[in-house]
Design a protein around this motif. Structure first.
Motif, PDB file in Angstrom:
ATOM      1  N   UNK A  36     -50.581  19.519 -18.185  1.00 51.32           N
ATOM      2  CA  UNK A  36     -49.741  20.141 -17.159  1.00 51.32           C
ATOM      3  C   UNK A  36     -48.505  19.305 -16.852  1.00 51.32           C
ATOM      4  N   UNK A  37     -48.609  18.006 -17.012  1.00 54.16           N
ATOM      5  CA  UNK A  37     -47.483  17.115 -16.771  1.00 54.16           C
ATOM      6  C   UNK A  37     -46.728  16.811 -18.057  1.00 54.16           C
ATOM      7  N   UNK A  38     -47.457  16.636 -19.153  1.00 52.43           N
ATOM      8  CA  UNK A  38     -46.828  16.256 -20.413  1.00 52.43           C
ATOM      9  C   UNK A  38     -45.988  17.387 -21.004  1.00 52.43           C
ATOM     10  N   UNK A  39     -46.482  18.612 -20.977  1.00 47.58           N
ATOM     11  CA  UNK A  39     -45.792  19.727 -21.633  1.00 47.58           C
ATOM     12  C   UNK A  39     -44.351  19.908 -21.148  1.00 47.58           C
ATOM     13  N   UNK A  40     -44.096  19.960 -19.837  1.00 47.88           N
ATOM     14  CA  UNK A  40     -42.702  20.135 -19.421  1.00 47.88           C
ATOM     15  C   UNK A  40     -41.836  18.911 -19.744  1.00 47.88           C
TER      16      UNK A  40
ATOM     17  N   UNK B  68     -49.155  21.861 -10.741  1.00 48.00           N
ATOM     18  CA  UNK B  68     -49.805  23.164 -10.812  1.00 48.00           C
ATOM     19  C   UNK B  68     -49.466  24.037  -9.604  1.00 48.00           C
ATOM     20  N   UNK B  69     -48.981  23.421  -8.535  1.00 49.40           N
ATOM     21  CA  UNK B  69     -48.595  24.186  -7.337  1.00 49.40           C
ATOM     22  C   UNK B  69     -47.141  24.650  -7.386  1.00 49.40           C
ATOM     23  N   UNK B  70     -46.404  24.189  -8.391  1.00 50.70           N
ATOM     24  CA  UNK B  70     -44.989  24.541  -8.507  1.00 50.70           C
ATOM     25  C   UNK B  70     -44.804  25.731  -9.432  1.00 50.70           C
ATOM     26  N   UNK B  71     -43.746  26.488  -9.198  1.00 51.62           N
ATOM     27  CA  UNK B  71     -43.460  27.582 -10.133  1.00 51.62           C
ATOM     28  C   UNK B  71     -42.725  27.028 -11.355  1.00 51.62           C
TER      29      UNK B  71
END
Length: 75
Positions: A38-42, A4-7
């Motif tokens: 937040x982790x699974x989607x990408x 969440x802190x990454x673009x």
């Protein structure tokens, strides 16, 4: 590391790295993700059609995920 802190570009880079390693180590495997959205989607986007991705806890809150694990550990 918190995604969440990454673009967006950094999240894509992270997903390419992780997906590449997983697919190289386990070609043709079914990938079971226990990550939040937040982790699974990408990762799912990066893996695409190169592997089958299952998300048995998709949509569950953290509390429900923990209960899911507790139930399986007790069995």
């Amino acid at each position: 590391m918190a995604l969440t802190l990454l673009d967006r570009n950094e999240r894509r880079w992270w997903a390419r790295q992780v997906a590449g390693r997983v697919l190289a180590l386990h070609p043709g495997a079914v990938i079971e993700l226990h990550a939040g959205k937040d982790y699974a989607a990408p990762l799912v986007a990066e893996i695409g059609t190169r592997a089958l991705v299952e998300q048995p806890l998709e949509g569950l809150t953290v509390g429900r995920r923990l209960a899911w694990y507790r139930l399986r550990r007790a069995a």
